[in-house]
Design a protein around this motif. Sequence first.
Motif, PDB file in Angstrom:
ATOM      1  N   GLU A  74       0.835  -1.190   0.000  1.00  0.00           N
ATOM      2  CA  GLU A  74       0.000   0.000   0.000  1.00  0.00           C
ATOM      3  C   GLU A  74       0.874   1.245   0.000  1.00  0.00           C
ATOM      4  OE1 GLU A  74      -3.959   0.016   1.668  1.00  0.00           O
ATOM      5  OE2 GLU A  74      -3.223  -1.370   3.185  1.00  0.00           O
ATOM      6  N   VAL A  75       0.442   2.247  -0.753  1.00  0.00           N
ATOM      7  CA  VAL A  75       1.116   3.539  -0.788  1.00  0.00           C
ATOM      8  C   VAL A  75       0.124   4.578  -0.294  1.00  0.00           C
ATOM      9  CG1 VAL A  75       2.306   5.238  -2.209  1.00  0.00           C
ATOM     10  CG2 VAL A  75       2.503   2.809  -2.760  1.00  0.00           C
ATOM     11  N   GLN A  76       0.525   5.342   0.712  1.00  0.00           N
ATOM     12  CA  GLN A  76      -0.379   6.324   1.301  1.00  0.00           C
ATOM     13  C   GLN A  76       0.277   7.702   1.290  1.00  0.00           C
ATOM     14  OE1 GLN A  76      -3.467   6.097   2.129  1.00  0.00           O
ATOM     15  NE2 GLN A  76      -3.677   8.130   3.026  1.00  0.00           N
ATOM     16  N   ASN A  77      -0.388   8.668   0.675  1.00  0.00           N
ATOM     17  CA  ASN A  77       0.136  10.028   0.593  1.00  0.00           C
ATOM     18  C   ASN A  77      -0.364  10.925   1.718  1.00  0.00           C
ATOM     19  OD1 ASN A  77       1.767  10.189  -1.923  1.00  0.00           O
ATOM     20  ND2 ASN A  77      -0.123   9.482  -2.872  1.00  0.00           N
ATOM     21  N   SER A  78      -1.640  10.807   2.053  1.00  0.00           N
ATOM     22  CA  SER A  78      -2.247  11.723   3.015  1.00  0.00           C
ATOM     23  C   SER A  78      -2.209  11.136   4.419  1.00  0.00           C
ATOM     24  CB  SER A  78      -3.696  12.017   2.624  1.00  0.00           C
ATOM     25  OG  SER A  78      -3.742  12.535   1.304  1.00  0.00           O
ATOM     26  N   VAL A 114       3.600  -4.412   3.197  1.00  0.00           N
ATOM     27  CA  VAL A 114       4.599  -3.406   2.807  1.00  0.00           C
ATOM     28  C   VAL A 114       3.885  -2.072   2.641  1.00  0.00           C
ATOM     29  CG1 VAL A 114       6.294  -2.729   1.077  1.00  0.00           C
ATOM     30  CG2 VAL A 114       6.008  -5.153   1.669  1.00  0.00           C
ATOM     31  N   ASN A 115       4.291  -1.093   3.442  1.00  0.00           N
ATOM     32  CA  ASN A 115       3.598   0.193   3.474  1.00  0.00           C
ATOM     33  C   ASN A 115       4.558   1.332   3.138  1.00  0.00           C
ATOM     34  OD1 ASN A 115       0.833  -0.607   4.939  1.00  0.00           O
ATOM     35  ND2 ASN A 115       2.528  -1.751   5.854  1.00  0.00           N
ATOM     36  N   VAL A 116       4.297   1.995   2.030  1.00  0.00           N
ATOM     37  CA  VAL A 116       5.103   3.141   1.598  1.00  0.00           C
ATOM     38  C   VAL A 116       4.304   4.395   1.940  1.00  0.00           C
ATOM     39  CG1 VAL A 116       6.229   4.270  -0.343  1.00  0.00           C
ATOM     40  CG2 VAL A 116       6.077   1.768  -0.280  1.00  0.00           C
ATOM     41  N   VAL A 117       4.776   5.157   2.928  1.00  0.00           N
ATOM     42  CA  VAL A 117       4.009   6.313   3.387  1.00  0.00           C
ATOM     43  C   VAL A 117       4.781   7.606   3.130  1.00  0.00           C
ATOM     44  CG1 VAL A 117       2.758   4.991   5.114  1.00  0.00           C
ATOM     45  CG2 VAL A 117       4.868   6.115   5.763  1.00  0.00           C
ATOM     46  N   TYR A 118       4.059   8.593   2.642  1.00  0.00           N
ATOM     47  CA  TYR A 118       4.639   9.896   2.334  1.00  0.00           C
ATOM     48  C   TYR A 118       4.189  10.946   3.360  1.00  0.00           C
ATOM     49  CZ  TYR A 118       6.118   8.096  -2.226  1.00  0.00           C
ATOM     50  OH  TYR A 118       6.726   7.372  -3.224  1.00  0.00           O
ATOM     51  N   TYR A 127      13.919   5.630   8.283  1.00  0.00           N
ATOM     52  CA  TYR A 127      13.051   5.649   7.103  1.00  0.00           C
ATOM     53  C   TYR A 127      12.565   4.258   6.699  1.00  0.00           C
ATOM     54  CZ  TYR A 127      17.603   4.835   4.789  1.00  0.00           C
ATOM     55  OH  TYR A 127      18.847   4.350   4.437  1.00  0.00           O
ATOM     56  N   ILE A 128      13.068   3.210   7.357  1.00  0.00           N
ATOM     57  CA  ILE A 128      12.565   1.860   7.111  1.00  0.00           C
ATOM     58  C   ILE A 128      12.393   1.164   8.460  1.00  0.00           C
ATOM     59  CG2 ILE A 128      12.894  -0.352   5.957  1.00  0.00           C
ATOM     60  CD1 ILE A 128      14.817   0.998   4.052  1.00  0.00           C
ATOM     61  N   TYR A 129      11.202   0.646   8.687  1.00  0.00           N
ATOM     62  CA  TYR A 129      10.917  -0.083   9.920  1.00  0.00           C
ATOM     63  C   TYR A 129      10.366  -1.464   9.576  1.00  0.00           C
ATOM     64  CZ  TYR A 129      11.505   4.242  12.556  1.00  0.00           C
ATOM     65  OH  TYR A 129      12.030   5.380  13.111  1.00  0.00           O
ATOM     66  N   LYS A 130      10.769  -2.454  10.368  1.00  0.00           N
ATOM     67  CA  LYS A 130      10.290  -3.822  10.198  1.00  0.00           C
ATOM     68  C   LYS A 130       9.666  -4.280  11.494  1.00  0.00           C
ATOM     69  CE  LYS A 130      11.921  -8.565   9.305  1.00  0.00           C
ATOM     70  NZ  LYS A 130      13.092  -9.403   8.943  1.00  0.00           N
ATOM     71  N   GLY A 131       8.500  -4.896  11.420  1.00  0.00           N
ATOM     72  CA  GLY A 131       7.816  -5.393  12.610  1.00  0.00           C
ATOM     73  C   GLY A 131       7.528  -6.874  12.482  1.00  0.00           C
ATOM     74  N   VAL A 168       7.387  -0.674   7.065  1.00  0.00           N
ATOM     75  CA  VAL A 168       6.939   0.703   6.875  1.00  0.00           C
ATOM     76  C   VAL A 168       8.108   1.515   6.323  1.00  0.00           C
ATOM     77  CG1 VAL A 168       6.109   2.811   7.982  1.00  0.00           C
ATOM     78  CG2 VAL A 168       5.248   0.583   8.739  1.00  0.00           C
ATOM     79  N   ILE A 169       7.912   2.097   5.158  1.00  0.00           N
ATOM     80  CA  ILE A 169       8.921   2.955   4.547  1.00  0.00           C
ATOM     81  C   ILE A 169       8.441   4.393   4.638  1.00  0.00           C
ATOM     82  CG2 ILE A 169      10.188   3.501   2.429  1.00  0.00           C
ATOM     83  CD1 ILE A 169       9.770   0.604   1.569  1.00  0.00           C
TER      84      ILE A 169
END
Length: 288
Positions: A74-78, A114-118, A127-131, A168-169
Amino acid sequence: MPQTHIRFDWAIKKLLRNKANYGVLAGFLSELLGKQIKIQSILEGESNQQTEDDKLNRVDILAENDQGELILIEVQNSTEQDYFHRMLYGTSRLITDFLEKGEPYGKIKKVYSVNVVYFSLGQGEDYIYKGILDFRGLHLEDRLGLSINQQKLFNIQEVYEIFPEYYVIKVNNFNEVAKTPLDEWIYFLKKSQIKEEFTAQGLAEAKENLLVDSLSEAERANYLRFMENRRYEISLIESSRSEGRLEGIEEGKQQEKMNIARTLKQKGTELDIITEVTGLSREEIEKL
């Protein structure tokens, strides 16, 4: 100057579902997960949804690799305050939706989220987290592991391999200095550019297939409209932040005046003098 390519968040919705671009996605996931990933198929999560407004419709890509594992991207901008909850919901739904009725629990598929967040998600400067899930003894502080029989039965070594893994990126936290192949991917996620010296898996395919010039006229028009909307959203966010900072400064100044007035009043200073010093009205001071 490197060419500017199609933004990843647009590409993932429009282009990376195509089998011809599986190499781009596989390269990104291989660098992130630290193992070789081969995309078997892109699943349309809608096929196992109960209603059209199911929240899983918001998934950008659901991939299955050649090991039968599910990878949710998933890519999340807001900004979304409940984004962590959304991550949990996504993996939970996949686990239940892809276990056939009557199948034993041992058939549950491994899920990677996998989450790419802006946006600024939570607190954290990396800038990179692993859970991953890790069971620890409350008294002996030992780790709960698999038995030898379980290891043989499920062909895994650790308990966490059963449970979902979260990545989480936080793209905006990246300082744009690419020291590793994974950093090269994060650079691309942030800048939409691929430098000549980059060697990360999948970037060669991205460099060739994700050029704006390669889009059809209709696709290019949609992409430019998307980029304009993103610029407008960013402008609104920045404006609201600026207004918030100004409001915060004014509130701080007002509170400081109130504190000074309260102190002077406690010492018996005349109201006229307090008014002159702080700029507060007599009514404001009398309420203190």
